[in-house]
Design a protein around this motif. Structure first.
Motif, PDB file in Angstrom:
ATOM      1  N   MET A  35      67.905  32.795  47.259  1.00 26.01           N
ATOM      2  CA  MET A  35      66.803  32.928  47.128  1.00 26.01           C
ATOM      3  C   MET A  35      66.006  33.468  48.627  1.00 26.01           C
ATOM      4  SD  MET A  35      64.635  29.613  45.696  1.00 26.01           S
ATOM      5  CE  MET A  35      64.930  28.991  44.064  1.00 26.01           C
ATOM      6  N   LEU A  36      65.296  34.121  48.986  1.00 32.07           N
ATOM      7  CA  LEU A  36      64.824  34.558  50.346  1.00 32.07           C
ATOM      8  C   LEU A  36      64.265  34.023  50.751  1.00 32.07           C
ATOM      9  CD1 LEU A  36      65.328  38.497  50.918  1.00 32.07           C
ATOM     10  CD2 LEU A  36      67.425  36.090  52.003  1.00 32.07           C
ATOM     11  N   VAL A  37      64.344  32.225  51.942  1.00 33.89           N
ATOM     12  CA  VAL A  37      63.339  31.679  52.384  1.00 33.89           C
ATOM     13  C   VAL A  37      62.787  31.259  53.723  1.00 33.89           C
ATOM     14  CG1 VAL A  37      62.558  28.684  52.440  1.00 33.89           C
ATOM     15  CG2 VAL A  37      63.786  30.386  50.344  1.00 33.89           C
ATOM     16  N   GLU A  38      61.116  31.704  54.012  1.00 31.64           N
ATOM     17  CA  GLU A  38      61.060  31.432  55.083  1.00 31.64           C
ATOM     18  C   GLU A  38      60.533  30.574  55.818  1.00 31.64           C
ATOM     19  OE1 GLU A  38      56.744  32.685  57.629  1.00 31.64           O
ATOM     20  OE2 GLU A  38      56.687  33.238  55.766  1.00 31.64           O
ATOM     21  N   GLN A  39      61.142  30.012  56.673  1.00 29.45           N
ATOM     22  CA  GLN A  39      61.458  27.936  57.234  1.00 29.45           C
ATOM     23  C   GLN A  39      60.025  27.856  57.329  1.00 29.45           C
ATOM     24  OE1 GLN A  39      64.505  27.177  58.982  1.00 29.45           O
ATOM     25  NE2 GLN A  39      64.337  25.553  58.632  1.00 29.45           N
ATOM     26  N   THR A  40      59.575  26.454  56.886  1.00 30.72           N
ATOM     27  CA  THR A  40      58.096  25.810  57.517  1.00 30.72           C
ATOM     28  C   THR A  40      58.489  24.472  57.950  1.00 30.72           C
ATOM     29  OG1 THR A  40      57.879  25.347  55.095  1.00 30.72           O
ATOM     30  CG2 THR A  40      56.337  26.769  55.608  1.00 30.72           C
ATOM     31  N   GLY A  41      59.437  23.799  57.862  1.00 29.14           N
ATOM     32  CA  GLY A  41      59.290  22.642  58.049  1.00 29.14           C
ATOM     33  C   GLY A  41      61.110  22.808  58.403  1.00 29.14           C
ATOM     34  N   PRO A  42      61.436  21.224  58.774  1.00 26.54           N
ATOM     35  CA  PRO A  42      62.833  21.535  58.768  1.00 26.54           C
ATOM     36  C   PRO A  42      64.079  21.553  57.626  1.00 26.54           C
ATOM     37  CG  PRO A  42      61.588  19.587  60.093  1.00 26.54           C
ATOM     38  CD  PRO A  42      61.327  19.917  58.579  1.00 26.54           C
ATOM     39  N   PHE A  43      63.600  21.096  56.918  1.00 31.44           N
ATOM     40  CA  PHE A  43      64.588  21.443  55.502  1.00 31.44           C
ATOM     41  C   PHE A  43      63.456  22.050  54.815  1.00 31.44           C
ATOM     42  CE2 PHE A  43      66.506  17.990  57.902  1.00 31.44           C
ATOM     43  CZ  PHE A  43      67.756  18.396  58.342  1.00 31.44           C
ATOM     44  N   GLU A  44      62.588  22.360  54.884  1.00 29.41           N
ATOM     45  CA  GLU A  44      61.809  22.741  54.238  1.00 29.41           C
ATOM     46  C   GLU A  44      61.181  24.531  53.711  1.00 29.41           C
ATOM     47  OE1 GLU A  44      58.164  20.820  52.854  1.00 29.41           O
ATOM     48  OE2 GLU A  44      57.220  21.358  54.506  1.00 29.41           O
ATOM     49  N   GLY A  45      60.995  25.464  53.088  1.00 25.03           N
ATOM     50  CA  GLY A  45      59.940  26.800  53.148  1.00 25.03           C
ATOM     51  C   GLY A  45      59.507  27.336  51.965  1.00 25.03           C
ATOM     52  N   ARG A  46      58.238  28.990  52.219  1.00 21.34           N
ATOM     53  CA  ARG A  46      58.309  29.258  51.216  1.00 21.34           C
ATOM     54  C   ARG A  46      58.876  30.129  50.767  1.00 21.34           C
ATOM     55  NH1 ARG A  46      54.000  29.226  54.396  1.00 21.34           N
ATOM     56  NH2 ARG A  46      52.712  27.911  52.777  1.00 21.34           N
ATOM     57  N   ILE A  47      59.407  30.451  49.135  1.00 19.62           N
ATOM     58  CA  ILE A  47      59.867  31.459  48.858  1.00 19.62           C
ATOM     59  C   ILE A  47      58.989  32.750  48.915  1.00 19.62           C
ATOM     60  CG2 ILE A  47      60.657  32.749  46.812  1.00 19.62           C
ATOM     61  CD1 ILE A  47      61.323  29.909  45.447  1.00 19.62           C
ATOM     62  N   VAL A  48      60.261  34.054  49.864  1.00 19.32           N
ATOM     63  CA  VAL A  48      59.301  34.897  49.539  1.00 19.32           C
ATOM     64  C   VAL A  48      60.497  35.661  48.651  1.00 19.32           C
ATOM     65  CG1 VAL A  48      59.325  37.419  51.566  1.00 19.32           C
ATOM     66  CG2 VAL A  48      59.475  34.840  52.507  1.00 19.32           C
ATOM     67  N   ARG A  49      60.877  35.602  48.481  1.00 17.38           N
ATOM     68  CA  ARG A  49      61.620  36.552  47.572  1.00 17.38           C
ATOM     69  C   ARG A  49      63.057  35.424  46.578  1.00 17.38           C
ATOM     70  NH1 ARG A  49      65.624  41.631  48.766  1.00 17.38           N
ATOM     71  NH2 ARG A  49      66.439  42.905  46.820  1.00 17.38           N
ATOM     72  N   LEU A  50      63.110  36.510  45.538  1.00 17.88           N
ATOM     73  CA  LEU A  50      64.299  35.621  44.329  1.00 17.88           C
ATOM     74  C   LEU A  50      65.387  36.348  44.327  1.00 17.88           C
ATOM     75  CD1 LEU A  50      65.514  33.463  42.703  1.00 17.88           C
ATOM     76  CD2 LEU A  50      63.177  34.696  40.977  1.00 17.88           C
ATOM     77  N   ILE A  51      66.553  35.827  44.291  1.00 20.45           N
ATOM     78  CA  ILE A  51      67.597  37.269  43.824  1.00 20.45           C
ATOM     79  C   ILE A  51      68.106  36.169  42.677  1.00 20.45           C
ATOM     80  CG2 ILE A  51      69.578  38.671  44.529  1.00 20.45           C
ATOM     81  CD1 ILE A  51      67.612  38.421  47.778  1.00 20.45           C
ATOM     82  N   SER A  52      68.418  37.020  41.807  1.00 19.79           N
ATOM     83  CA  SER A  52      69.459  36.508  40.660  1.00 19.79           C
ATOM     84  C   SER A  52      69.347  37.273  39.661  1.00 19.79           C
ATOM     85  CB  SER A  52      68.609  35.430  39.765  1.00 19.79           C
ATOM     86  OG  SER A  52      68.660  34.659  38.655  1.00 19.79           O
ATOM     87  N   PRO A  53      70.523  36.654  38.809  1.00 20.75           N
ATOM     88  CA  PRO A  53      71.119  37.914  37.965  1.00 20.75           C
ATOM     89  C   PRO A  53      71.253  37.156  36.800  1.00 20.75           C
ATOM     90  CG  PRO A  53      72.549  36.277  38.375  1.00 20.75           C
ATOM     91  CD  PRO A  53      71.876  35.923  39.866  1.00 20.75           C
ATOM     92  N   ASP A  54      70.125  36.077  36.389  1.00 19.97           N
ATOM     93  CA  ASP A  54      69.515  35.419  35.225  1.00 19.97           C
ATOM     94  C   ASP A  54      67.060  36.575  34.948  1.00 19.97           C
ATOM     95  OD1 ASP A  54      68.419  34.690  33.017  1.00 19.97           O
ATOM     96  OD2 ASP A  54      69.834  32.703  33.295  1.00 19.97           O
ATOM     97  N   PRO A  55      67.831  37.318  34.274  1.00 17.38           N
ATOM     98  CA  PRO A  55      66.374  37.642  34.299  1.00 17.38           C
ATOM     99  C   PRO A  55      65.377  36.471  33.911  1.00 17.38           C
ATOM    100  CG  PRO A  55      67.656  38.966  32.662  1.00 17.38           C
ATOM    101  CD  PRO A  55      68.839  37.679  33.227  1.00 17.38           C
TER     102      PRO A  55
END
Length: 75
Positions: free
Chosen positions: A34-54
């Protein structure tokens, strides 16, 4: 890239400088990345998911905008 739009290009690209300045972190969760925009020290908001599993794209907790927690990286 060719962009066909009825909207003026100033409107389409109005927030482009904000998007380019985003600090994204790549986080691996299971086999999904996942590409995550960091919102805190160890948490973030998902921006993009990259996965081989549909099936991962159908899971609501992997959806863009969801908050995830991750472990710190030790170098």
């Amino acid at each position: 890239m060719i962009l066909y739009s009825v909207m003026p290009s100033e409107t389409v690209f109005a927030n482009m400088d904000v998007v380019e300045k985003q600090e994204l972190k790549e986080v691996t969760y299971g086999h999904a990345t996942m590409l995550v925009e960091q919102t805190g020290p160890f948490e973030g908001r998902i921006v993009r998911l990259i996965s081989p599993d549909p099936q991962d794209y159908l899971k609501p907790h992997y959806a863009p905008g969801q908050i995830v927690r991750f472990q710190p990286e030790w170098n």
